[in-house]
Scaffold this motif. Structure first.
Motif, PDB file in Angstrom:
ATOM      1  N   PHE A   1       0.821  -1.204   0.000  1.00  0.00           N
ATOM      2  CA  PHE A   1       0.000   0.000   0.000  1.00  0.00           C
ATOM      3  C   PHE A   1       0.860   1.261   0.000  1.00  0.00           C
ATOM      4  CE2 PHE A   1      -2.263   3.320   2.353  1.00  0.00           C
ATOM      5  CZ  PHE A   1      -3.427   3.429   1.599  1.00  0.00           C
ATOM      6  N   ILE A   2       1.863   1.293   0.880  1.00  0.00           N
ATOM      7  CA  ILE A   2       2.750   2.463   0.978  1.00  0.00           C
ATOM      8  C   ILE A   2       3.561   2.637  -0.313  1.00  0.00           C
ATOM      9  CG2 ILE A   2       4.738   3.424   2.190  1.00  0.00           C
ATOM     10  CD1 ILE A   2       3.668   2.078   4.736  1.00  0.00           C
ATOM     11  N   THR A   3       4.067   1.541  -0.865  1.00  0.00           N
ATOM     12  CA  THR A   3       4.857   1.616  -2.093  1.00  0.00           C
ATOM     13  C   THR A   3       4.020   2.099  -3.272  1.00  0.00           C
ATOM     14  OG1 THR A   3       6.232  -0.225  -1.309  1.00  0.00           O
ATOM     15  CG2 THR A   3       6.334   0.302  -3.648  1.00  0.00           C
ATOM     16  N   THR A   4       2.796   1.591  -3.373  1.00  0.00           N
ATOM     17  CA  THR A   4       1.910   1.998  -4.472  1.00  0.00           C
ATOM     18  C   THR A   4       1.604   3.484  -4.419  1.00  0.00           C
ATOM     19  OG1 THR A   4       0.899  -0.208  -4.523  1.00  0.00           O
ATOM     20  CG2 THR A   4      -0.320   1.591  -5.564  1.00  0.00           C
ATOM     21  N   TYR A   5       1.275   3.991  -3.229  1.00  0.00           N
ATOM     22  CA  TYR A   5       0.959   5.411  -3.110  1.00  0.00           C
ATOM     23  C   TYR A   5       2.189   6.285  -3.317  1.00  0.00           C
ATOM     24  CZ  TYR A   5      -3.965   5.618  -1.981  1.00  0.00           C
ATOM     25  OH  TYR A   5      -5.325   5.592  -2.070  1.00  0.00           O
ATOM     26  N   ALA A   6       3.341   5.796  -2.889  1.00  0.00           N
ATOM     27  CA  ALA A   6       4.573   6.569  -3.113  1.00  0.00           C
ATOM     28  C   ALA A   6       4.853   6.713  -4.602  1.00  0.00           C
ATOM     29  CB  ALA A   6       5.742   5.888  -2.410  1.00  0.00           C
ATOM     30  N   LEU A   7       4.720   5.619  -5.347  1.00  0.00           N
ATOM     31  CA  LEU A   7       4.929   5.674  -6.797  1.00  0.00           C
ATOM     32  C   LEU A   7       3.886   6.551  -7.480  1.00  0.00           C
ATOM     33  CD1 LEU A   7       5.803   1.931  -7.549  1.00  0.00           C
ATOM     34  CD2 LEU A   7       7.367   3.893  -7.545  1.00  0.00           C
ATOM     35  N   TYR A   8       2.655   6.495  -6.987  1.00  0.00           N
ATOM     36  CA  TYR A   8       1.578   7.310  -7.558  1.00  0.00           C
ATOM     37  C   TYR A   8       1.860   8.805  -7.383  1.00  0.00           C
ATOM     38  CZ  TYR A   8      -3.015   9.513  -7.966  1.00  0.00           C
ATOM     39  OH  TYR A   8      -4.052  10.335  -8.307  1.00  0.00           O
ATOM     40  N   PHE A   9       2.257   9.212  -6.184  1.00  0.00           N
ATOM     41  CA  PHE A   9       2.526  10.627  -5.937  1.00  0.00           C
ATOM     42  C   PHE A   9       3.781  11.103  -6.665  1.00  0.00           C
ATOM     43  CE2 PHE A   9      -0.096   9.904  -2.023  1.00  0.00           C
ATOM     44  CZ  PHE A   9      -1.109  10.777  -2.377  1.00  0.00           C
ATOM     45  N   VAL A  10       4.781  10.225  -6.793  1.00  0.00           N
ATOM     46  CA  VAL A  10       5.982  10.599  -7.551  1.00  0.00           C
ATOM     47  C   VAL A  10       5.644  10.811  -9.016  1.00  0.00           C
ATOM     48  CG1 VAL A  10       8.201   9.741  -8.395  1.00  0.00           C
ATOM     49  CG2 VAL A  10       7.637   9.536  -5.972  1.00  0.00           C
ATOM     50  N   SER A  11       4.827   9.906  -9.589  1.00  0.00           N
ATOM     51  CA  SER A  11       4.440  10.056 -10.997  1.00  0.00           C
ATOM     52  C   SER A  11       3.583  11.293 -11.203  1.00  0.00           C
ATOM     53  CB  SER A  11       3.690   8.810 -11.470  1.00  0.00           C
ATOM     54  OG  SER A  11       2.492   8.634 -10.724  1.00  0.00           O
ATOM     55  N   MET A  12       2.711  11.618 -10.236  1.00  0.00           N
ATOM     56  CA  MET A  12       1.906  12.842 -10.330  1.00  0.00           C
ATOM     57  C   MET A  12       2.786  14.078 -10.307  1.00  0.00           C
ATOM     58  SD  MET A  12      -1.595  12.387  -8.111  1.00  0.00           S
ATOM     59  CE  MET A  12      -1.901  14.132  -8.349  1.00  0.00           C
ATOM     60  N   ARG A  13       3.793  14.078  -9.462  1.00  0.00           N
ATOM     61  CA  ARG A  13       4.714  15.214  -9.385  1.00  0.00           C
ATOM     62  C   ARG A  13       5.483  15.383 -10.687  1.00  0.00           C
ATOM     63  NH1 ARG A  13      10.058  16.166  -8.131  1.00  0.00           N
ATOM     64  NH2 ARG A  13      10.473  18.152  -7.074  1.00  0.00           N
TER      65      ARG A  13
END
Length: 200
Positions: free
Chosen positions: A33-45
């Motif tokens: 869960f933490i890894t998925t959201y981290a990748l999601y926010f990095v890609s959004m940035r």
């Protein structure tokens, strides 16, 4: 007695320091869960930064085109000063009358008029196709300039009483097969300030 003590110690260690199956699954789910959201926010940035840099690059292209048009409008119909004659604009001769009636007739004579649609970075040997920003290397962006003329006063007079001395320039930007009206400005030829009053 030693066997009993060893069993008690193993049970104690298993209960106090070890992880069971349910704890392992829960830990794995939390990590995923933490890894998925981290990748999601990095890609959004990264996506936001890319769009911001692309917008700045397109704005620079449009500003450069506007400055070039302004320079050419200032120079068009201009007579440089000579001995015994001050600088002026040629607008009174019969062949210049049509330029005073509609500013589009001046735009048709400008060197930049031919470059109405260009793709930045498409050709390093042409003025319109030069790659001035690296972001255009990975983006196929097309910029189109449309020009129409209008009277200086919208609700006063008519086309028979006022000349069309205002050029409205609209820039459309196409990216990812989507066309957006980017901006619109109004320009006028310096020569129009020298034009005689309108008369039929």
């Amino acid at each position: 007695m030693n066997k009993l003590i060893n069993k008690v110690n193993k049970k104690y260690i298993s209960n106090e320091r070890g992880f069971g199956l349910s704890e392992t699954i829960l830990s794995f789910l939390l990590l995923s869960f933490i890894t998925t959201y981290a990748l999601y926010f990095v890609s959004m940035r990264q996506s936001t930064l890319y769009k911001a840099n692309l917008n700045n690059a397109v704005n620079d292209e449009i500003r450069r085109d506007i400055e070039k048009l302004k320079s050419e409008l200032w120079y068009q119909h201009f007579n440089s000063p000579t001995a015994g004659r001050a600088a002026s604009y040629s607008t009174e001769d019969i062949k210049y009358i049509r330029y005073c009636r509609d500013v589009l007739n001046t735009f048709y004579e400008l060197p930049s008029w031919r470059n109405r649609v260009w793709t930045p970075g498409s050709n390093k040997n042409s003025y319109s196709g030069q790659k001035r920003n690296k972001i255009f290397s990975g983006a196929n962006v097309k910029i189109e300039r449309k020009i129409s003329s209008k009277r200086p006063f919208k609700n006063i007079g008519s086309d028979t009483s006022f000349d069309k001395s205002i050029a409205e320039i609209t820039y459309n930007v196409t990216s990812n097969n989507k066309t957006t009206q980017w901006t619109s400005i109004q320009l006028s030829s310096e020569a129009h300030s020298w034009c005689p009053p309108y008369s039929q």
